[in-house]
Design an enzyme around this catalytic site. Structure first.
Site, PDB file in Angstrom:
ATOM      1  N   ASP A 185      -1.727  10.937  -2.359  1.00  0.00           N
ATOM      2  CA  ASP A 185      -2.100   9.870  -3.301  1.00  0.00           C
ATOM      3  C   ASP A 185      -2.394  10.410  -4.687  1.00  0.00           C
ATOM      4  OD1 ASP A 185      -2.688   8.587  -0.551  1.00  0.00           O
ATOM      5  OD2 ASP A 185      -2.674   6.957  -2.006  1.00  0.00           O
ATOM      6  N   ARG A 228       0.866  -1.173   0.000  1.00  0.00           N
ATOM      7  CA  ARG A 228       0.000   0.000   0.000  1.00  0.00           C
ATOM      8  C   ARG A 228       0.907   1.228   0.000  1.00  0.00           C
ATOM      9  NH1 ARG A 228       2.346   2.161   3.772  1.00  0.00           N
ATOM     10  NH2 ARG A 228       0.737   3.765   3.731  1.00  0.00           N
ATOM     11  N   GLY A 229       0.273   2.413  -0.130  1.00  0.00           N
ATOM     12  CA  GLY A 229       1.065   3.635  -0.299  1.00  0.00           C
ATOM     13  C   GLY A 229       1.197   3.883  -1.800  1.00  0.00           C
ATOM     14  N   ALA A 230       0.903   5.125  -2.202  1.00  0.00           N
ATOM     15  CA  ALA A 230       0.757   5.409  -3.636  1.00  0.00           C
ATOM     16  C   ALA A 230       1.953   4.955  -4.487  1.00  0.00           C
ATOM     17  CB  ALA A 230       0.462   6.893  -3.823  1.00  0.00           C
ATOM     18  N   ARG A 261      -7.300  -0.308  -6.948  1.00  0.00           N
ATOM     19  CA  ARG A 261      -7.552   0.817  -6.041  1.00  0.00           C
ATOM     20  C   ARG A 261      -7.655   2.090  -6.893  1.00  0.00           C
ATOM     21  NH1 ARG A 261      -4.152   1.183  -0.685  1.00  0.00           N
ATOM     22  NH2 ARG A 261      -6.069   2.250  -0.052  1.00  0.00           N
ATOM     23  N   ASN A 301      -5.186  12.582   0.125  1.00  0.00           N
ATOM     24  CA  ASN A 301      -4.307  11.742   0.958  1.00  0.00           C
ATOM     25  C   ASN A 301      -5.192  11.021   1.973  1.00  0.00           C
ATOM     26  OD1 ASN A 301      -1.630  10.825   1.647  1.00  0.00           O
ATOM     27  ND2 ASN A 301      -1.851  11.960   3.550  1.00  0.00           N
ATOM     28  N   LYS A 302      -4.574  10.238   2.811  1.00  0.00           N
ATOM     29  CA  LYS A 302      -5.295   9.412   3.785  1.00  0.00           C
ATOM     30  C   LYS A 302      -6.343  10.212   4.545  1.00  0.00           C
ATOM     31  CE  LYS A 302      -5.043   5.911   4.268  1.00  0.00           C
ATOM     32  NZ  LYS A 302      -6.009   5.092   3.515  1.00  0.00           N
ATOM     33  N   GLN A 356      -2.220   2.759   9.774  1.00  0.00           N
ATOM     34  CA  GLN A 356      -0.916   2.805   9.099  1.00  0.00           C
ATOM     35  C   GLN A 356       0.106   3.586   9.916  1.00  0.00           C
ATOM     36  OE1 GLN A 356      -3.854   3.453   7.641  1.00  0.00           O
ATOM     37  NE2 GLN A 356      -3.919   2.752   5.522  1.00  0.00           N
TER      38      GLN A 356
HETATM   39  O1  MRU Z   1      -4.531   3.261   2.058  1.00  0.00           O
HETATM   40  P1  MRU Z   1      -3.049   3.456   1.954  1.00  0.00           P
HETATM   41  O2  MRU Z   1      -2.306   2.904   3.132  1.00  0.00           O
HETATM   42  O3  MRU Z   1      -2.500   2.984   0.643  1.00  0.00           O
HETATM   43  O4  MRU Z   1      -2.873   5.033   1.993  1.00  0.00           O
HETATM   44  C1  MRU Z   1      -1.580   5.576   1.940  1.00  0.00           C
HETATM   45  C2  MRU Z   1      -1.561   7.045   2.085  1.00  0.00           C
HETATM   46  O5  MRU Z   1      -2.553   7.703   2.178  1.00  0.00           O
HETATM   47  C3  MRU Z   1      -0.213   7.689   2.016  1.00  0.00           C
HETATM   48  O6  MRU Z   1      -0.175   8.816   2.810  1.00  0.00           O
HETATM   49  C4  MRU Z   1       0.054   8.071   0.567  1.00  0.00           C
HETATM   50  O7  MRU Z   1      -0.112   6.999  -0.280  1.00  0.00           O
HETATM   51  C5  MRU Z   1       1.388   8.652   0.400  1.00  0.00           C
HETATM   52  S1  MRU Z   1       2.590   7.391   0.337  1.00  0.00           S
HETATM   53  C6  MRU Z   1       4.117   8.015   0.090  1.00  0.00           C
END
Ligand code: MRU
Length: 465
Positions: A363, A172-174, A215, A373-374, A322
């Site tokens: 993201d 996970r994470g963009a 996603r 973002n999250k 996270q």
């Molecule tokens: O749902 P996730 O864990 O994939 O969400 C991740 C985030 O929101 C991060 O802050 C974002 O992807 C930046 S990662 C460098």
């Protein structure tokens, strides 16, 4: 009668799988009762067997003199006799080795234990953490759902399984999602049985479509898939095995470039961090969310290396945690001073003047600077404005969506209500209570002090051209 002593004198017999012509001698781990090792030379007689003997001795913690290669089906499948041990002794030692934190074996999406932490991935620096890399014709992913309780790598040989890993948050994470998807396309080329370019392209398109459907919010996913598609399309007339090789090279490049971008943006961002900074971050925008080093946590890492960080306030980041599971784990692993807080604590910390800056990842960033973002990021930006705390977004250029003029059209993923109705395995709400569970929110550009990228720091009005 055979006694334990006579069995010991006979010696234990174990099966060995040898992978020759590796870059170094190494123990890969146990799989289905077979010890897997890698050696630089082909395992024939003499010196090559010396390497095999040394590895077996190390795996079982016995003297090399007690280990004898006694033959086998082929040069790769060996049988080894170990004097002084019974088969039961070997089984016991093997089980011990199979506990978390031990050697790693490869498989389908097999469970695959990690070598000695902290991990050194095929990159050049010590203690380098990466959640996504290529090894032995497989994509390797750290299973982030299990952290921090368990450190487990999984090996992937099929794009369908990579798509599943993205969907279920193994990765996970963009940026990390984008890198994993790129390797997914490389795997699709390897899986394909096509004998013509058009047929191969058809298989790749199916994989790209499947990976894109995992996603919706992180634009890095679509950006990476588009790069892979372009490489495929530009390969018309190229022999199919070369196309496959090119796709793998491109996926590797996407990974390498992400690491380089994060290091660069970390340096740009660190220059914005005052001495003795108390920094608040949300979710995990660390090494685990990228190919390595991290974005928001990359800025913090770089600032910490310069001695500027007094403390990182880590939002736990309900509902998937996270922050507490991943960001706190990364900070603890690297000795970055940090304090975990429930998300609801941020406002009172700012009111007491205990936050000098906020930095988060992203993201998807629209061309006007609006940033998805999250979930919870927007609330922090509002709090930052109210309390005059600068709010920074750190992201590579692959997170900027040139097709979106503003954030209102960013697709926001909604996730399983069960994530909100429980904490871990514990049910915390009636199973029938309706839930709204958006995974992301959009912070308007007006609330963002600056956007930190590998090409420098951008301030409003944003112009990323
Ligand atoms: O749902 P996730 O864990 O994939 O969400 C991740 C985030 O929101 C991060 O802050 C974002 O992807 C930046 S990662 C460098």
């Amino acid at each position: 009668m055979r006694t334990p002593a006579s069995r010991r004198a006979e010696g234990a017999l174990l099966r060995l799988r040898v992978q020759p012509r590796a870059s170094r001698d190494e123990i890969l781990g146990w799989q289905d009762g077979v010890l897997r090792v890698r050696v630089t030379a082909p395992p024939v007689e003499g010196a090559a067997n010396a390497a095999v003997v040394a590895l077996v001795a190390r795996a079982l913690r016995v003297a090399p003199a007690t280990v004898h290669v006694v033959g086998g089906k082929s040069s790769r499948d060996k049988r080894v006799r170990v004097a002084g041990l019974t088969d039961a002794d070997v089984r016991t030692r093997r089980r011990r080795e199979e506990q978390p934190g031990q050697a790693c074996a490869r498989g389908r999406p097999d469970r695959c234990r990690r070598a000695n932490p902290p991990r050194v991935k095929p990159d050049n620096s010590d203690n380098f953490l990466s959640p996504v890399w290529w090894a032995d014709d497989r994509l390797m992913l750290v299973d982030q759902r299990l952290l921090p309780a368990e450190e487990l790598d999984r090996a992937y040989g099929r794009w369908e399984d990579v798509a599943d890993a993205i969907r279920t948050l193994v990765v996970r994470g963009a940026p990390a999602i984008g890198v994993a998807a790129a390797f997914g396309v490389a795997l699709a080329a390897r899986q394909s049985r096509a004998t013509t370019f058009d047929a191969l392209l058809g298989d790749l398109e199916a994989a790209i479509k499947g990976l894109a459907a995992t996603r919706p919010t992180a634009v890095n996913l679509f950006w990476a898939l588009e790069r892979m598609r372009r490489v495929a399309l530009a390969s018309v007339g190229v022999p199919l095995d070369r196309v496959t090789a090119r796709l793998l090279t491109e996926a590797q490049a996407i990974r390498d470039e992400d690491i380089a971008a994060n290091r660069a943006l970390g340096t740009h961002g660190a220059a914005l961090v005052p001495a003795n900074a108390r920094i608040l971050t949300h979710c995990n925008a660390g090494a685990l969310a990228t190919a390595g080093f991290g974005t928001a946590l990359g800025v913090i890492r770089a600032a910490h290396a310069q001695g500027r960080v007094d403390r990182v306030w880590v939002d736990e980041t309900r509902p998937v945690m996270q922050g507490s599971r991943l960001t706190a784990w990364e900070c603890a692993r690297e000795g970055i001073p940090h304090t975990l807080i429930a998300d609801v604590v941020a406002a009172s910390l700012m009111a007491r003047g205990q936050v000098d800056l906020i930095v988060t990842g992203a993201d998807r960033i629209a061309t006007n600077g609006d940033t998805a973002n999250k979930i919870g990021t927007y609330a922090l930006a509002v709090l930052g404005r109210h309390h005059r705390v600068p709010f920074y977004v750190a992201a590579p250029f692959s997170t900027i969506d040139p097709a979106l003029a503003s954030g209102e059209h960013i697709p926001i993923e909604e996730r399983d209500p069960a994530e909100v109705r429980r904490v871990g395995a514990q049910q915390t709400a009636p199973a029938t209570s309706p839930v709204f569970n958006p995974a992301f929110d959009v912070t308007p550009a007006a609330l963002i002090t600056a956007i930190i990228t590998e090409r420098g720091v951008f301030r409003p009005p944003y112009d990323f051209a």
